[in-house]
Design an enzyme around this catalytic site. Structure first.
Site, PDB file in Angstrom:
ATOM      1  N   ASP A 199      24.104  52.700 -20.412  1.00  9.90           N
ATOM      2  CA  ASP A 199      25.046  52.216 -21.431  1.00  9.90           C
ATOM      3  C   ASP A 199      25.416  50.747 -21.186  1.00  9.90           C
ATOM      4  OD1 ASP A 199      24.942  54.573 -22.787  1.00  9.90           O
ATOM      5  OD2 ASP A 199      26.899  55.303 -22.175  1.00  9.90           O
ATOM      6  N   GLU A 244      23.180  47.506 -21.663  1.00  8.47           N
ATOM      7  CA  GLU A 244      23.137  46.917 -23.000  1.00  8.47           C
ATOM      8  C   GLU A 244      24.276  45.941 -23.247  1.00  8.47           C
ATOM      9  OE1 GLU A 244      24.980  50.390 -25.776  1.00  8.47           O
ATOM     10  OE2 GLU A 244      23.354  50.933 -24.420  1.00  8.47           O
ATOM     11  N   ASN A 268      11.730  51.812 -28.431  1.00  5.96           N
ATOM     12  CA  ASN A 268      12.429  53.090 -28.574  1.00  5.96           C
ATOM     13  C   ASN A 268      11.909  53.797 -29.820  1.00  5.96           C
ATOM     14  OD1 ASN A 268      14.191  55.219 -28.698  1.00  5.96           O
ATOM     15  ND2 ASN A 268      16.011  53.990 -29.151  1.00  5.96           N
ATOM     16  N   ASP A 296      27.570  60.262 -28.953  1.00  4.77           N
ATOM     17  CA  ASP A 296      27.146  59.133 -28.114  1.00  4.77           C
ATOM     18  C   ASP A 296      27.984  57.901 -28.450  1.00  4.77           C
ATOM     19  OD1 ASP A 296      25.719  57.493 -26.402  1.00  4.77           O
ATOM     20  OD2 ASP A 296      24.081  57.160 -27.826  1.00  4.77           O
ATOM     21  N   TYR A 308      12.430  59.651 -18.991  1.00  2.56           N
ATOM     22  CA  TYR A 308      13.580  58.892 -19.451  1.00  2.56           C
ATOM     23  C   TYR A 308      14.799  59.805 -19.497  1.00  2.56           C
ATOM     24  CZ  TYR A 308      16.468  55.901 -22.461  1.00  2.56           C
ATOM     25  OH  TYR A 308      17.491  55.135 -22.967  1.00  2.56           O
ATOM     26  N   CYS A 330      25.819  54.823 -30.690  1.00  2.15           N
ATOM     27  CA  CYS A 330      24.376  55.005 -30.807  1.00  2.15           C
ATOM     28  C   CYS A 330      23.734  53.774 -31.424  1.00  2.15           C
ATOM     29  CB  CYS A 330      24.073  56.245 -31.653  1.00  2.15           C
ATOM     30  SG  CYS A 330      22.323  56.485 -31.998  1.00  2.15           S
TER      31      CYS A 330
END
Length: 299
Positions: free
Chosen positions: A91, A118, A213, A62, A48, A126
């Site tokens: 992203d 996303e 996650n 982030d 990943y 984040c």
């Protein structure tokens, strides 16, 4: 020696095959190409590339400061170093729906096996911080449709991540996950789930693979691989684990050198030179070099 023995297309095909089978695919986050090779050697099923890690590696938070070029370059460096499939955090697609389509093609060229886009507002933050905001459903669906339409290799995995759980609750996350699948997502990534029951709810609602996650210090508990598999999860990522381990040990090592004036006490905690050379495959390069130059020119 050098790079992966498999083409990106072959890695994508194999990734699809593994996702269609049984079992859980474990994808630790690689913070550089060498760590990707270590992940492969330790027997994991994939690699990943975390947006948070790429940001941190550049010394940035982030919060959407990294560019498509920066993320794609790091993804390319990592993906070419391993025969494992590489999944990358794209992203919000780095802009509007057309940008999402360009992101997909850029990541295809980088050699990754899949990417996720996303539904946070752009710029994002984040996924385990408070105060997140998500775009409306129509905008989220347009991003995924554009990503799917931009794909040239049908085996490239387009995954939709939704952060709506932390904003509007689990029911909204389930509904959005279903809509994102209808829009063309091959898999879903429900972010910031708080327990196994929530993963189960999403997995029951969609007929595509679900990703979990397992990031440290986040909103949810750190479940075992067996627990996640039993909850219907098909992919688990450990996005920042290796970076946190490396930076934690680096800080402790610097403290030791500062306090004692030498790194002598750290030697047993280091990767030995012989292990590093083995991981890099020095012997393979040496053999190749001797074979190349071990000839004479006939006169």
């Amino acid at each position: 020696m050098l790079y992966s023995t498999l083409t990106p297309a072959e890695k994508r095909r194999r990734f699809r095959e593994r996702l269609a089978g049984d079992g859980l695919l474990r994808l630790p986050g690689a913070f550089n190409p060498l760590s990707a090779r270590l992940i492969e050697r330790k027997g994991f099923e994939g690699v990943y590339v975390s947006g948070a890690v790429v940001s941190a590696d550049l010394g940035l938070p982030d919060i959407g400061l990294t560019t498509l070029t920066e993320v794609a370059q790091r993804a390319h460096q990592i993906a070419r170093m391993t025969d494992l499939p590489t999944l990358v955090d794209a992203d919000t697609g780095f802009g509007e729906p057309m940008n999402a389509a360009r992101t997909v093609q850029t990541m295809e060229d980088a050699g990754v096996a899949g990417l996720h886009i996303e539904d946070q507002v752009n710029p994002k933050r984040c996924g385990h911080l408070d105060g997140k905001a998500v775009v409306d459903l129509d905008t989220a669906l347009k991003r995924i449709r554009a990503a799917a339409d931009g794909r040239r290799d049908p085996d490239l995995l387009i995954m939709a991540r939704t952060d709506v759980r932390a904003v509007d609750g689990l029911a909204a996350a389930v509904d959005r996950a279903k809509a994102l699948v209808d829009a063309g997502a091959d898999a879903v990534f429900p972010e910031a789930m708080t327990g196994l029951d929530e993963f189960e709810a999403v997995a029951r609602a969609v007929d595509v693979p679900v990703l979990a996650n397992m990031t440290e210090f986040g909103k949810g508990r750190l479940h075992t691989a067996d627990q996640l598999r039993d909850a219907g999860v098909r992919v688990v990522i450990y996005p920042v684990t290796l970076l946190r381990l490396a930076m934690g040990e680096a800080a402790r090592g610097l403290d030791e050198i500062s306090a004692s004036g030498t790194q002598e006490a750290l030697l047993t905690r280091m990767q030995h030179r012989s292990d590093l050379y083995d991981l890099i495959d020095y012997q393979g390069y040496s053999t190749f070099d001797s074979n190349v130059f071990d000839f004479t020119v006939e006169r």
